[in-house]
Design a protein around this motif. Sequence first.
Motif, short mmCIF file in Angstrom:
data_model
loop_
_atom_site.label_atom_id
_atom_site.label_comp_id
_atom_site.label_asym_id
_atom_site.label_seq_id
_atom_site.Cartn_x
_atom_site.Cartn_y
_atom_site.Cartn_z
N ALA A 1 12.25 -42.87 -7.79
CA ALA A 1 11.00 -42.19 -7.45
C ALA A 1 10.82 -42.11 -5.95
CB ALA A 1 9.82 -42.92 -8.09
N LYS B 1 -2.07 -36.53 -19.65
CA LYS B 1 -1.36 -37.79 -19.77
C LYS B 1 -1.63 -38.45 -21.12
CE LYS B 1 -0.52 -42.13 -17.26
NZ LYS B 1 -0.85 -42.91 -16.04
N SER C 1 -5.67 -37.84 -17.09
CA SER C 1 -5.08 -37.27 -15.89
C SER C 1 -4.34 -35.99 -16.26
CB SER C 1 -4.11 -38.25 -15.23
OG SER C 1 -4.78 -39.38 -14.72
N ARG D 1 -1.32 -33.38 -15.35
CA ARG D 1 -0.02 -33.32 -14.68
C ARG D 1 0.38 -31.86 -14.55
NH1 ARG D 1 2.90 -38.13 -18.23
NH2 ARG D 1 2.16 -39.90 -16.98
N ILE E 1 4.96 -33.44 -7.25
CA ILE E 1 4.93 -34.89 -6.99
C ILE E 1 3.95 -35.21 -5.88
CG2 ILE E 1 7.33 -35.11 -7.74
CD1 ILE E 1 8.06 -35.55 -4.76
N SER E 2 3.54 -36.47 -5.82
CA SER E 2 2.61 -36.92 -4.77
C SER E 2 3.06 -38.27 -4.25
CB SER E 2 1.19 -37.02 -5.33
OG SER E 2 1.09 -38.10 -6.24
N ASP F 1 1.36 -40.92 -4.29
CA ASP F 1 0.92 -41.95 -5.24
C ASP F 1 1.75 -41.94 -6.52
OD1 ASP F 1 -1.21 -42.88 -3.66
OD2 ASP F 1 -2.47 -41.23 -4.31
N ASN F 2 2.21 -40.76 -6.91
CA ASN F 2 3.00 -40.61 -8.14
C ASN F 2 4.25 -39.78 -7.85
OD1 ASN F 2 1.09 -41.73 -10.36
ND2 ASN F 2 -0.22 -40.37 -9.16
N LYS G 1 7.03 -39.56 -9.34
CA LYS G 1 7.72 -38.96 -10.49
C LYS G 1 7.02 -37.68 -10.94
CE LYS G 1 9.77 -43.22 -12.27
NZ LYS G 1 9.89 -44.14 -13.43
N GLN G 2 5.68 -37.69 -10.94
CA GLN G 2 4.90 -36.49 -11.24
C GLN G 2 3.45 -36.72 -10.84
OE1 GLN G 2 5.05 -35.00 -15.28
NE2 GLN G 2 4.29 -33.00 -14.65
N MET G 3 2.94 -35.81 -10.04
CA MET G 3 1.58 -35.94 -9.53
C MET G 3 0.57 -35.94 -10.67
SD MET G 3 -0.33 -33.56 -6.69
CE MET G 3 -0.69 -32.18 -7.76
N GLU G 4 -0.44 -36.81 -10.55
CA GLU G 4 -1.51 -36.87 -11.52
C GLU G 4 -2.86 -36.64 -10.83
OE1 GLU G 4 -1.33 -40.56 -13.64
OE2 GLU G 4 0.64 -40.14 -14.52
#
Length: 433
Positions: free
Chosen positions: A33, A371, A387, A389, A398-399, A401-402, A404-407
């Motif tokens: 990640a 989510k 959340s 996605r 992506i972000s 904070d996440n 793997k995938q932005m939430e």
Amino acid sequence: MFKKNKFRKSIIALMIALTCSISLTSGAGAAQAASQINSYQDNKLNLDVKSAIAIDANSGQVLYAKNANKTLPIASMTKLITIYLTLEAIKNKTISWDTKVEPTSEIVKVANNLEYSNVPLKKGHLYTVRQLYQATLIESANGAAMCLAQAVSGSQVAFVKKMRAQLVKWGIKDAKIYTVCGLPNGNLGKAAYPGVSKNAENTMSAVDMAIVGQKLLAKYPEVLKTTKIAHMNFKDGNSNTTMINFNWMLKGLSQYDSSLKVDGLKTGTTDAAGACFIGTIKKNGGRLITVVMGAKHADGTDPSRFVQTKKLLNYIYANYTPVVLSKNTKINNHETMKVIDGQALSIPIGLNKKTTLWDPVDGKKLSSSMKYSSVEAGVAKGQIVNSYRFKSGSTKLISIDNPKQMEVQAKALQGTNKANIFVRIWRWIIGKE
């Protein structure tokens, strides 16, 4: 007895193996990640810097990254942490804008060293926190930053420890902080951090520096009222020192571009760091934070960090379209959420806050998913329950904070209590749950 012990040892061995397997898998996932952020889209833009990142200030969506996890000297970008803690102290009323500070002899020596960016402070003179705050952000005055630390914590060392603790609270754990202003430790003379090499410098990654900017803007957006000032006088009795902002992208300065109206945040320069700049700009409904570290710095007139920042910003605007979603917006096909054992079988949900999504200009459709499929009753109106996605085609946004995938948080737009036992039994009988 022997068989029993042998069986027990086998079970223990199996548990250890499973634990190690889970730990290794988890570690590999985290590393993977992190690597996604480290080099995100870096093959599409040839930036002449050691590291860089561009994110949305609100959601943390990553739009570009080059060596973004690499820890490097941050120089005077450090001062944003000092400013954050100063604003915290003002908010908590431990100091005020009108609190007066007398610089120590060590601070006076730093403040009058012409090799550093400064406003000259004088022994026995008193300066307000407001003056020192402005000098720190506009002139990048090292002595002023040290005075703020003194006002908040009583000493440089105590404030450095406060800075370190704040970074840990933000999830930044690999930073090394020794000075409140960003100068190398030995440049502070007797105010240097004890037991550390005189060459020690503050270091962080571009990702971590972006987080600092994000946290500052989220909690104290009023900082932009000062960071966007190009010129200001620093008054000390009957004398005035003209302060010129080191952010040359501001209007009236040499790197200003009317199509890229940057309004902050902070530059940083040392021999080890090269030229650094964390910038921010609001355009097309979204606010960006950019960080460039280790740009060229041939001399004090070299604009390389700003040239590279412009290149990065122009890339973002050419390759992404901002989609601004208002607070409470319901996302298509995900307007409601099932409630388990609720008086209502489902509730409407929407965005928790205004969010800007940067949709890649790739001809692919932006899509979303939730989510969670359901939530347990009872649910209060405004409660965070899910959340969203997002993807562009098959590519996940992506972000920081996440990775793997932005939430993006979703909240209940309507509440519901838990249904009584009789209703729940009846639903179970008729198969309606």
